[in-house]
Motif scaffolding. Structure first.
Motif, mmCIF file in Angstrom:
data_model
loop_
_atom_site.group_PDB
_atom_site.id
_atom_site.type_symbol
_atom_site.label_atom_id
_atom_site.label_comp_id
_atom_site.label_asym_id
_atom_site.label_seq_id
_atom_site.Cartn_x
_atom_site.Cartn_y
_atom_site.Cartn_z
ATOM 1 N N ASN A 168 0.742 -1.334 -0.015
ATOM 2 C CA ASN A 168 0.157 -0.053 -0.164
ATOM 3 C C ASN A 168 0.831 1.002 -0.048
ATOM 4 O O ASN A 168 0.090 2.039 0.422
ATOM 5 N N ASP A 203 -6.210 -4.854 13.098
ATOM 6 C CA ASP A 203 -5.659 -3.328 12.206
ATOM 7 C C ASP A 203 -7.299 -3.172 10.933
ATOM 8 O O ASP A 203 -7.598 -3.641 10.473
ATOM 9 N N LYS A 221 -5.665 -1.292 7.715
ATOM 10 C CA LYS A 221 -4.720 -1.302 6.039
ATOM 11 C C LYS A 221 -5.169 -2.274 6.009
ATOM 12 O O LYS A 221 -6.183 -3.324 5.570
ATOM 13 N N PHE A 222 -4.779 -1.750 4.521
ATOM 14 C CA PHE A 222 -5.207 -2.568 3.437
ATOM 15 C C PHE A 222 -4.156 -2.539 2.365
ATOM 16 O O PHE A 222 -2.487 -1.935 2.733
ATOM 17 N N SER A 223 -4.229 -3.500 1.349
ATOM 18 C CA SER A 223 -2.660 -3.700 0.322
ATOM 19 C C SER A 223 -3.451 -3.852 -1.171
ATOM 20 O O SER A 223 -4.568 -3.790 -1.257
ATOM 21 N N THR A 281 -7.074 -6.226 5.152
ATOM 22 C CA THR A 281 -6.294 -6.597 5.595
ATOM 23 C C THR A 281 -7.305 -8.211 6.522
ATOM 24 O O THR A 281 -8.367 -7.544 6.866
ATOM 25 N N GLU A 282 -7.068 -9.662 6.209
ATOM 26 C CA GLU A 282 -7.216 -10.520 6.942
ATOM 27 C C GLU A 282 -8.841 -10.500 6.177
ATOM 28 O O GLU A 282 -9.713 -10.977 6.582
#
Length: 476
Positions: free
Chosen positions: A54, A451, A453-455, A463-464
């Protein structure tokens, strides 16, 4: 075994070395600055790593600081020039010196006759055929069907549950909507096989196009071949049904494309064009919509002010309806704030990070030569996060879209621009608004991941997969 793979790799790379020798013979002082890097590979892995971390926006910003607003590199097997800014976006979306050809990996998986790969008269002919099915006056009759798919989805994946992971279930939702509305593919073993192959295919969309065994790209190619065979089978079934009068031209996207009859035979779509564009629409509708719904769910859990405003708007609509009533076109037109929230998410975290074009001849941009056959890459964030266009760009503010005509042209490009604007815009809008109406009026939720977040791979992935804890509301 290792020697065979090595020889195969050399044979793949040899033509690229010849291309780079030819490039070096050109007048290099007119080429944009920046190294091309290792033939075939170049900076592909660097961009992919940045997307997964990211940090792709920073990756491009660092290049701009180092080489300026126009620079060259190699991406996904092809010499490429990165451009950015309003003028760059306009150039990418309107120039007749650029073809919309995609990187070899995308072209191999989706075919050479899809809308992203066509230009000129062919682009207009295929685009008109797709738009004929996706225009608002046609889509109005499918709102009820989409409403029904959403209701079935909630019953199966949300009701009676305490926890779920949002992105996978949203992808299931969008895939089912696509299968029902666009392809008429009923639930069952064939749809499950279709989904499995489709998921493998999209994993290799942005890849270095070296087709070696056991690579993600190789698996994607094999999955694409399976999907193409299945789509051809469906086309054959629809053609037979149309011939016998057992299907209508507006039954689904495939029957619509098969039913096109122009004044000239050339206006009709070939079977290859139907296959390629069915795969394109399927890819666009599956990933982008599911990602946007997921990010809206994520936002609702972290921004109580935005959530309250969306809930208030949707509850007003719900109160005006009787039990069992479906969402209507008029209801969708009242969801103005909800759609502005969606647009602001698209501005900050666009599902499509950027796009590619290909030069049809030697051209100039920004004072530099871009040789014929090179890729041109533009990135959405370079205008989306420009503070001179969107003040305080990191702040989430749906009010930016209260008057969209005030936004300078070719600056908000989440759906493309000019003649290249996404033909599925209205379809996506209906899908998003119907989904959010039922989610916020029937459930509450909170994030339960570690968390927030993201990619990117290449679409944004929380995330997940965004695990949440849910609770059903009492329906009055």
């Amino acid at each position: 075994m290792e020697l065979t793979l090595f020889i195969t790799l050399l044979l793949c790379l040899f033509p690229i070395f010849l291309l780079f020798i030819k490039i070096k013979r050109k007048s290099s002082n007119r080429l944009p600055p920046g190294p091309l890097g290792i033939p075939m590979i170049g900076q592909s892995f660097g961009l992919l790593r940045a997307m997964r971390a990211n940090t792709a926006e920073k990756w491009i910003e660092d290049r701009v600081k180092k080489y300026g607003p126009v620079s060259k590199l190699t991406l996904f097997g092809t010499p490429t020039v990165i451009i950015h800014g309003q003028a760059a976006n306009k150039f990418a979306f309107t120039s007749d010196t650029l073809s919309n050809q995609q990187p070899q990996s995308i072209q191999t998986l989706l075919g050479e006759r899809n809308l992203l790969a066509l230009s000129g008269k062919d682009h207009k002919r295929v685009r008109d055929a797709i738009v004929a099915f996706l225009k608002p006056e046609v889509l109005k009759q499918y709102i009820r069907m989409m409403d029904g798919e959403m209701t079935k989805h909630l019953e199966m994946y949300w009701e009676g549950k305490q926890n779920l992971t949002v992105l996978p279930v949203m992808k299931t939702l969008t895939f089912n909507i696509i299968c029902s509305l666009l392809f008429g593919l009923e639930p069952g073993a064939r749809r499950e096989k279709f989904l499995e192959s489709f998921q493998y295919m999209i994993e290799g969309m942005w890849s270095v196009p070296v087709n070696l065994p056991f690579t993600r790209y190789n698996r994607s190619i094999r999955a694409s071949s399976t999907i193409r065979s299945m789509v051809r089978d469906i086309i054959g079934e629809r053609r037979l049904a149309l011939g016998k009068g057992h299907a209508s031209p507006d039954q689904d996207l495939i029957t619509s494309l098969l039913s096109i009859h122009g004044e000239a035979k050339e206006e009709m779509l070939s079977e290859n064009e139907i296959v390629d564009n069915v795969m394109l629409v399927m890819t666009a509708g599956y990933d982008t919509s599911s990602v946007l719904i997921t990010f809206m769910v994520r936002l609702m859990a972290t921004d109580p002010i935005v959530y309250a405003a969306v809930l208030r708007e949707q509850e007003e609509i719900a109160k005006s309806k009787n039990p069992g009533d479906f969402i209507t076109w008029e209801d969708l037109n009242k969801m103005k704030y909800t759609w502005r929230v969606a647009l602001e998410i698209l501005r900050i975290s666009p599902p499509v990070f950027g796009g590619f074009r290909k030069t049809l001849k030697d051209i100039e941009f920004g004072g530099y030569l871009i040789p014929k056959g090179w890729q041109v890459f533009w990135a959405a964030n370079m205008t989306h996060m420009n503070e001179s266009i969107f003040p305080d760009p990191s702040k989430f503010d749906p009010k930016r879209f209260e008057n969209q005509s005030a936004i300078p042209p070719y600056c908000f490009v989440a759906f493309g621009g000019g003649q290249r604007i996404c033909p599925g815009y209205e379809f996506a809008k209906i899908e998003i608004l119907v989904a959010m109406h039922y989610l916020v009026t029937r459930f509450t939720w909170k994030l339960c991941g570690k968390d927030n977040k993201f990619s990117r791979d290449p679409m944004p992935v929380p995330t997940e997969g965004l695990p949440i804890q849910i609770k059903a509301k009492k329906i009055l």
